[in-house]
Design a protein around this motif. Structure first.
Motif, PDB file in Angstrom:
ATOM      1  N   GLU A 151       0.860  -1.010  -0.089  1.00  0.00           N
ATOM      2  CA  GLU A 151      -0.007   0.003   0.094  1.00  0.00           C
ATOM      3  C   GLU A 151       0.823   1.506   0.022  1.00  0.00           C
ATOM      4  N   PRO A 152       1.832   1.705   1.026  1.00  0.00           N
ATOM      5  CA  PRO A 152       2.695   2.652   0.755  1.00  0.00           C
ATOM      6  C   PRO A 152       3.542   2.966  -0.224  1.00  0.00           C
ATOM      7  N   LEU A 153       3.840   1.724  -0.975  1.00  0.00           N
ATOM      8  CA  LEU A 153       4.658   1.957  -2.031  1.00  0.00           C
ATOM      9  C   LEU A 153       3.990   2.547  -3.354  1.00  0.00           C
ATOM     10  N   VAL A 154       2.703   1.950  -3.330  1.00  0.00           N
ATOM     11  CA  VAL A 154       1.658   2.429  -4.414  1.00  0.00           C
ATOM     12  C   VAL A 154       1.397   4.021  -4.174  1.00  0.00           C
ATOM     13  N   LEU A 155       1.144   4.245  -3.058  1.00  0.00           N
ATOM     14  CA  LEU A 155       0.765   5.509  -2.720  1.00  0.00           C
ATOM     15  C   LEU A 155       1.922   6.700  -2.866  1.00  0.00           C
ATOM     16  N   ALA A 156       2.829   6.169  -2.515  1.00  0.00           N
ATOM     17  CA  ALA A 156       4.288   7.125  -2.868  1.00  0.00           C
ATOM     18  C   ALA A 156       4.911   7.160  -4.214  1.00  0.00           C
ATOM     19  N   GLY A 157       5.047   5.960  -4.870  1.00  0.00           N
ATOM     20  CA  GLY A 157       5.405   6.033  -6.285  1.00  0.00           C
ATOM     21  C   GLY A 157       6.789   6.031  -6.546  1.00  0.00           C
ATOM     22  N   PRO A 158       7.429   5.816  -7.403  1.00  0.00           N
ATOM     23  CA  PRO A 158       8.903   5.735  -7.416  1.00  0.00           C
ATOM     24  C   PRO A 158       9.893   7.103  -7.401  1.00  0.00           C
ATOM     25  N   THR A 159       8.950   8.255  -7.624  1.00  0.00           N
ATOM     26  CA  THR A 159       9.719   9.437  -7.491  1.00  0.00           C
ATOM     27  C   THR A 159       9.531  10.294  -6.300  1.00  0.00           C
ATOM     28  N   ILE A 160       8.696   9.823  -5.364  1.00  0.00           N
ATOM     29  CA  ILE A 160       8.483  10.522  -4.377  1.00  0.00           C
ATOM     30  C   ILE A 160       9.751  11.275  -3.828  1.00  0.00           C
TER      31      ILE A 160
END
Length: 572
Positions: A436-445
């Protein structure tokens, strides 16, 4: 007709093979420390690669191996580096990179300086470099440099070699009229008669006749010209003399342009160099392309077994204990001090080292590896929960069953590479809480992604967040060659594209391709020692995700795909 290769000095063959990985590394770094690397140094490096390639051909004449492919690529790049230096220095900026020793050199303009005539390339040097570029499929990548360097060649008599230079230039660039073989040879004879330094030409030279036949689509004439070139005799005591570049380049052009296989049977024309390391049938290369018939048949007959040739590389007990201790320190509060989310990046690296070392010793996942995966998944998720939290607040996380609190923190180390690694752990374990947090954050957060992997990571993120992943996937497919040219093993974009398209059969074909590419990459030079050699987290993550979300069967059996992990994903 069969033409046997000549005998070369066995001692020179052994010397060319001996400890090549370290020897070529020492050579390029020695040149770089000695001053400006010019045409001379790049040519010497190319000659070392060619010697090694010739030595490899003594035990495997077809040269169909990952090692040979990597060596050819850098032999061509080093030779093109010499041509590029002659063309551009000191007036233009350029870069030369060799993947095998992981070495590159950048050149900036030197204003006020003039070209040094000593750094020009001769017709013979240009021709050798151009032939290597043909075989390595790099002509158009370096086309401008070849054109400029040709114009800057030293003046001299019209020789057969210079005729071939002009012929190849005309064939590829159409910048000059194609020289007529008979007229060119008459000119050579006239020059030879008045200049003893020039080699006399006996009739229309075979190289030009072969080029003319390629242009005209005349296979009979081409076969005759290629045979004449090979019957002229190959000489030399060094292993590089086993690989006559002009005949190989012409045979490669004939095969890749017209599909003509050499009419003459000889190890002077290694199959892999002629065909561009082609395997039977067209490969899966992206959206909508046809699969390889041979792979389809193999997979239809039952699971395909793929070995892992890299050796086991276990960590010493002391190293393993140190990595476990440092991971524990990252998630253990100290009295009076808050935990630091930045420490989680190092902890995930430690778990990856442990996981990879343990995976190299077994063909299936052990309890210790499962523990590494669960802990790594929690570490990555915790870092991005801290990155998503409002500044000045704390976030509650659970890592390996331990409730912890981290102050909000967003560090550049939480960048695209770390995000991709953390995502792989979450997809392998199947933890929706960690995903969940990885999808919310995205690769370029936390940091911009300027790498060749950027589009692939965007496509992954789009897929997981429910957006359309096809635009980013198509960009990622186009970026594969850029990643490879920069010395990276490209991400498994085709495998991902088949997951997106919902094609189970093509996914298995792409999986076989991806694992073979991973295996071959780590069979070159000293890459067997890389942390990633035993396991590709990216590939494993996509396969587990396909099993978990689509229920697809996996028809490839390999230590790269621990059955215990695939079985767990299939039960989800």
């Amino acid at each position: 007709m069969r033409i046997e290769r000549h005998q070369v000095d066995a001692a020179r063959v052994e010397k060319a093979r001996e400890d090549f990985v370290n020897r070529i590394g020492r050579q390029v770094h020695s040149y770089s420390r000695a001053g400006l690397m010019t045409t001379t140094e790049w040519q010497l490096i190319s000659e070392s690669f060619l010697d090694y390639l010739g030595a490899l051909s003594t035990t495997r004449p077809d040269l169909d191996s990952a090692e040979a492919k990597a060596v050819l690529k850098d032999a061509a790049e080093a030779a093109a580096g010499a041509v590029t230096f002659a063309a551009y220095y000191p007036h233009d900026r350029f870069h030369v990179f060799l993947d095998y020793p992981n070495f590159g050199m950048s050149y900036d303009p030197e204003y006020g300086q003039e070209r040094d005539p000593r750094h020009r390339v001769t017709a013979g040097e240009w021709l050798d470099a151009f032939c290597l570029a043909i075989v390595a499929d790099k002509v158009f990548a370096h086309g401008e440099a070849f054109s400029w360097a040709r114009q800057l060649m030293p003046d001299g008599p019209v020789t057969p070699t210079r005729e071939l230079v002009d012929g190849f230039a005309a064939h590829f660039f159409e910048e000059v009229d194609f020289p007529d073989p008979a007229e060119a040879s008459e000119a050579s004879e006239a020059v030879a008669a008045s200049n003893a330094a020039a080699a006399p030409a006996a009739g229309p030279q075979p190289g030009l006749r072969a080029l003319r036949a390629l242009t005209d689509g005349d296979r009979e004439a081409f076969d005759a010209a290629l045979l004449a070139l090979l019957q002229d005799g190959q000489h030399g005591a060094g292993p590089d003399s086993l690989l006559p570049l002009v005949p190989i380049a012409l045979a490669a052009l004939a095969y890749r342009t017209h599909g003509w296989t050499p009419a003459v049977d000889t190890d002077y024309l290694p199959h892999a160099l002629v065909t561009g390391f082609e395997t039977p049938g067209p490969r899966v290369h992206g959206l909508g392309r046809d699969p390889r018939p041979d792979a389809v048949a193999r997979l239809a007959a039952g699971p395909v077994d793929l070995d892992r040739p890299t050796p086991a590389r276990p960590l010493s007990p002391d190293s393993a204990a140190r990595f476990e201790r440092r991971t524990l320190e990252a998630i253990t509060p100290k009295e009076g001090e808050p935990l630091d989310a930045w420490e989680l990046t190092g902890a995930l690296r430690y778990q990856t080292c442990l996981l990879s070392a343990r995976a190299s010793e077994t063909s299936d996942a052990t309890d210790a590896q499962l523990a590494n995966l669960r802990l790594g998944s929690g570490l990555g998720a915790a870092a991005f929960r801290a990155a998503l939290a409002e500044p000045g607040t704390e976030v509650e996380v659970t890592i390996d069953g331990r409730p912890l609190r981290f102050p909000a923190h967003r560090d550049t180390d939480f960048g695209p590479v770390f995000w991709e690694t953390a995502l792989s752990y979450a997809l392998i374990t199947g933890s929706s809480e960690d995903l969940e947090p990885l999808v919310l954050a995205g690769p370029t957060i936390a940091a911009e992604d300027r790498s060749p992997f950027a589009s692939y990571r965007t496509a992954l993120h789009d897929h997981l967040r429910g957006a359309d992943p096809l635009p980013a996937t198509e960009r990622a497919l186009k970026a594969v060659e850029r990643a490879r040219d920069q010395g990276f093993l490209p991400p498994p974009v085709v495998l991902f594209s088949q997951l997106v398209e919902g094609d189970e059969t093509s996914l298995n074909l792409a999986l076989l391709d991806a694992l073979e590419a991973h295996r071959d990459h780590h069979c070159v030079a000293d890459r067997a020692t890389d942390t990633t050699a035993a396991l590709s987290l990216d590939i494993l993550a996509l396969v587990c995700h396909a099993r978990r979300t689509r229920g697809w069967a996996v028809h490839v059996r390999s230590p790269y795909l621990p059955p215990r992990l695939l079985a767990a994903a299939g039960r989800a």
